[in-house]
Design an enzyme around this catalytic site. Structure first.
Site, PDB file in Angstrom:
ATOM      1  N   GLU A  96       0.893  -1.145   0.096  1.00  0.00           N
ATOM      2  CA  GLU A  96      -0.163  -0.024  -0.052  1.00  0.00           C
ATOM      3  C   GLU A  96       0.688   1.196  -0.147  1.00  0.00           C
ATOM      4  O   GLU A  96       2.042   1.346   0.837  1.00  0.00           O
ATOM      5  CB  GLU A  96      -0.846   0.022   1.261  1.00  0.00           C
ATOM      6  CG  GLU A  96      -1.904   1.233   1.352  1.00  0.00           C
ATOM      7  CD  GLU A  96      -2.417   1.263   2.812  1.00  0.00           C
ATOM      8  OE1 GLU A  96      -3.464   1.903   2.986  1.00  0.00           O
ATOM      9  OE2 GLU A  96      -2.144   0.464   3.716  1.00  0.00           O
ATOM     10  N   LYS A 140      -9.935   2.590  -2.848  1.00  0.00           N
ATOM     11  CA  LYS A 140     -10.250   2.030  -1.464  1.00  0.00           C
ATOM     12  C   LYS A 140     -11.653   2.368  -1.423  1.00  0.00           C
ATOM     13  O   LYS A 140     -12.008   3.606  -1.458  1.00  0.00           O
ATOM     14  CB  LYS A 140      -9.341   2.583  -0.402  1.00  0.00           C
ATOM     15  CG  LYS A 140      -9.702   1.704   0.962  1.00  0.00           C
ATOM     16  CD  LYS A 140      -8.507   2.076   2.005  1.00  0.00           C
ATOM     17  CE  LYS A 140      -8.731   1.484   3.250  1.00  0.00           C
ATOM     18  NZ  LYS A 140      -7.860   1.729   4.115  1.00  0.00           N
ATOM     19  N   CYS A 193      -5.434  -2.277   2.614  1.00  0.00           N
ATOM     20  CA  CYS A 193      -5.286  -2.354   4.219  1.00  0.00           C
ATOM     21  C   CYS A 193      -6.310  -3.198   5.001  1.00  0.00           C
ATOM     22  O   CYS A 193      -6.630  -4.314   4.676  1.00  0.00           O
ATOM     23  CB  CYS A 193      -5.005  -1.030   4.533  1.00  0.00           C
ATOM     24  SG  CYS A 193      -4.424  -0.708   6.237  1.00  0.00           S
TER      25      CYS A 193
END
Length: 531
Positions: A287, A351, A405
């Site tokens: 990430e 995301k 994440c």
């Protein structure tokens, strides 16, 4: 044991709260990095006995009668979440001059808030409390509903759900291929709390028998499923390389170090495979591994092209910027880029589920007026959440289901597309949290997503734990925390799961109804017979 149970039941006031707190701390030892599930068989019987003695005044109102049980649950939860989440404070020390003031909120305030869910669990349980096996069913029901609510209320934070304690290793993870985490939470509490029946309670034989059968079935199914042939690599085989650079977070935030950070990733990408090893078809970076806006740096794309062969693909975490138009500030996304060997961006996924206070500021107008900001305050307005999850499609046609994440901790947000994708792709940067239990807990939860969906997991983390996990949750290759390097292997195949998401949800509610009926009959049925 009956004498011990009696002494616990007779506690009141501060001693009762203190024991509940320490029971919660004890239960944390069933979670990574320890993973000693036996401690849960001690913590939950203590909780049962504490609730046996947590009786309010019979002359008081509804709230006063249930209040002592809620207080016990809160203290148990406070110990559990304080012991399991203290490491969150490390993220605030990366830029301590700006965020150290918030340490008490992260280390103490969040556990105190999350403990309210366990207070609700014990309050629900106390509604149907009895002196028999029904109270174990009531406690399992209460925790099942509380953990279900915790998974989505206030954006959700199902970290260290109780069910994970019952799944510390692949042998004990296979039940997740049949039932969802919410159901595992309920059944786990029933099994963990059942030893309390040895000392107290009517129906101890049937309760203990059910617990033994559940536990034996849980482990036995694991033996059966792991005995099946491992999922084969699909044809043609796809070689994957994970890059774990172990770059200090403070260095990544230093403008003067960004070019060096980028070159460290490129150097690891260019490492030759081990002897007789296949050159990687796909290279995966963690990430935000690209420490600048890639589309503003054509030279960076050229450098990627220099390192990659023409038919190789780089998958890398990066910040993506988008023009909002009409004089508005640009929108920033925590994204994954897919880049080919010619240095062209051929795919991207943003995301969807952002971290409150980390990637954006809830109630921004109000809180910013108080001088508060998110940890990602360097992005004006923080990050923007994508409206939909976009799959990444390789030139070969294989699909990757992206999880950036902590998106990997939300099983209910992983839709049916994950069961059709070839890979679950999780990129993360746990360097924020240092060498603490946090990265181990995060990996463990991501590992379960592979079992639930029957889809192999490819996980790249800046400082660890990077790994490729097959569809049964078995670790194929990996890099331990703080180990700088790369690891290569062939991508494993998928494995079918018996039930779809809708059926798993029905199983949870059927289980909750069954536990409710057991608790209600135990609580009221025997009273009717006595009268």
């Amino acid at each position: 044991m009956a004498r011990l149970a009696g002494r616990v039941m007779l506690l009141s006031g501060f001693p009762r709260a203190l024991l509940a707190f320490f029971a919660g701390l004890l239960a944390v030892l069933a979670q990574p990095p320890f993973g000693i599930f036996a401690f849960a068989f001690v913590a939950f019987p203590i909780l049962v006995w504490l609730l046996d003695g947590a009786t309010g005044s019979p002359d008081g109102g509804f709230i006063r009668r249930l209040w002592p049980a809620a207080v016990v649950g809160w203290w148990f939860g406070f110990g559990y979440f304080l012991g399991g989440l203290w490491w969150l404070g490390n993220a605030l020390l990366v830029e301590a001059d700006e965020f150290a003031w918030a340490l008490p909120l992260a280390v103490v305030g969040l556990p105190a808030f999350l403990a309210l869910f366990y207070a609700l669990a014990t309050l629900i349980a106390r509604l149907f409390w009895s002196d028999g096996v029904g109270r174990i069913a009531a406690l399992a029901l209460g925790f099942g509903l509380a953990e279900w609510l915790r998974s989505f209320l206030f954006t959700g934070f199902p970290w260290n759900a109780i069910g994970y304690a019952a799944m510390p290793m692949p042998l004990m993870m296979q039940s997740a291929s049949v039932i969802n985490l919410a159901t595992v939470n309920m059944l786990a509490v029933f099994v963990f709390a059942a030893p309390a029946l040895i000392a107290t309670g009517r129906g101890s034989r049937i309760g203990l028998t059910i617990a033994v059968v559940l536990f034996a079935g849980h482990v036995g199914f694991g033996f059966y499923r792991l005995a099946q042939p491992a999922p084969a690599s699909p044809e043609p085989p796809l070689a994957v390389r994970l890059v774990q650079p172990v770059i200090d977070q403070a260095k990544k935030l230093d403008d003067g170090e960004r070019a060096a950070v980028f070159e460290e990733h490129l150097a690891l990408t260019a490492v030759a495979p081990e002897k007789d090893g296949k050159r990687p078809d796909i290279v995966v970076w963690p990430e935000t591994s690209i420490p600048f806006i890639l589309t503003d740096n054509p030279d960076a794309l050229a450098r990627i092209a220099e390192v990659l062969d023409d038919d190789q693909i780089l998958i890398a975490g990066a910040v993506r910027v988008e023009d909002a138009g009409a004089g508005l500030p640009p929108r920033y996304y925590n994204s994954i880029y897919m880049i080919d060997g010619r240095g062209q961006i051929i795919g991207a996924a943003d995301k969807v589920h952002l971290v409150p206070f980390g990637e954006y500021l809830p109630f921004e107008d109000l809180l910013s007026s108080w001088g508060l900001s998110s940890v990602a305050a360097s992005m004006p307005g923080g990050f923007t959440a994508a409206k939909n999850r976009s799959l990444l499609t390789l030139p070969s046609g294989r699909t990757l289901y992206p999880l950036v994440c902590y998106e990997a901790i939300f099983p209910d947000e992983i839709d049916g597309a994950a069961r059709r994708a070839d890979v679950l792709l999780n990129v993360t940067n746990d360097a924020w949290f240092g060498d603490t239990p946090g990265p181990r807990q995060h990996f463990h939860q991501a590992q379960l997503r592979a079992v639930e969906t029957g889809t192999p997991l490819v996980r790249a983390a800046n400082s660890g734990i990077s790994a490729i996990v097959d569809a049964r949750g078995v670790l194929m290759v990996g890099l331990s925390y703080n180990y700088r390097g790369v690891v290569d292997t062939l991508l494993p195949g998928r494995m079918p799961t018996p039930l779809d998401d809708a059926m798993r949800s029905r199983v949870f509610w059927l289980g909750a109804i069954f536990l409710l009926l057991v608790a209600v009959f135990s609580r009221f049925g025997f009273n009717i017979r006595k009268n």
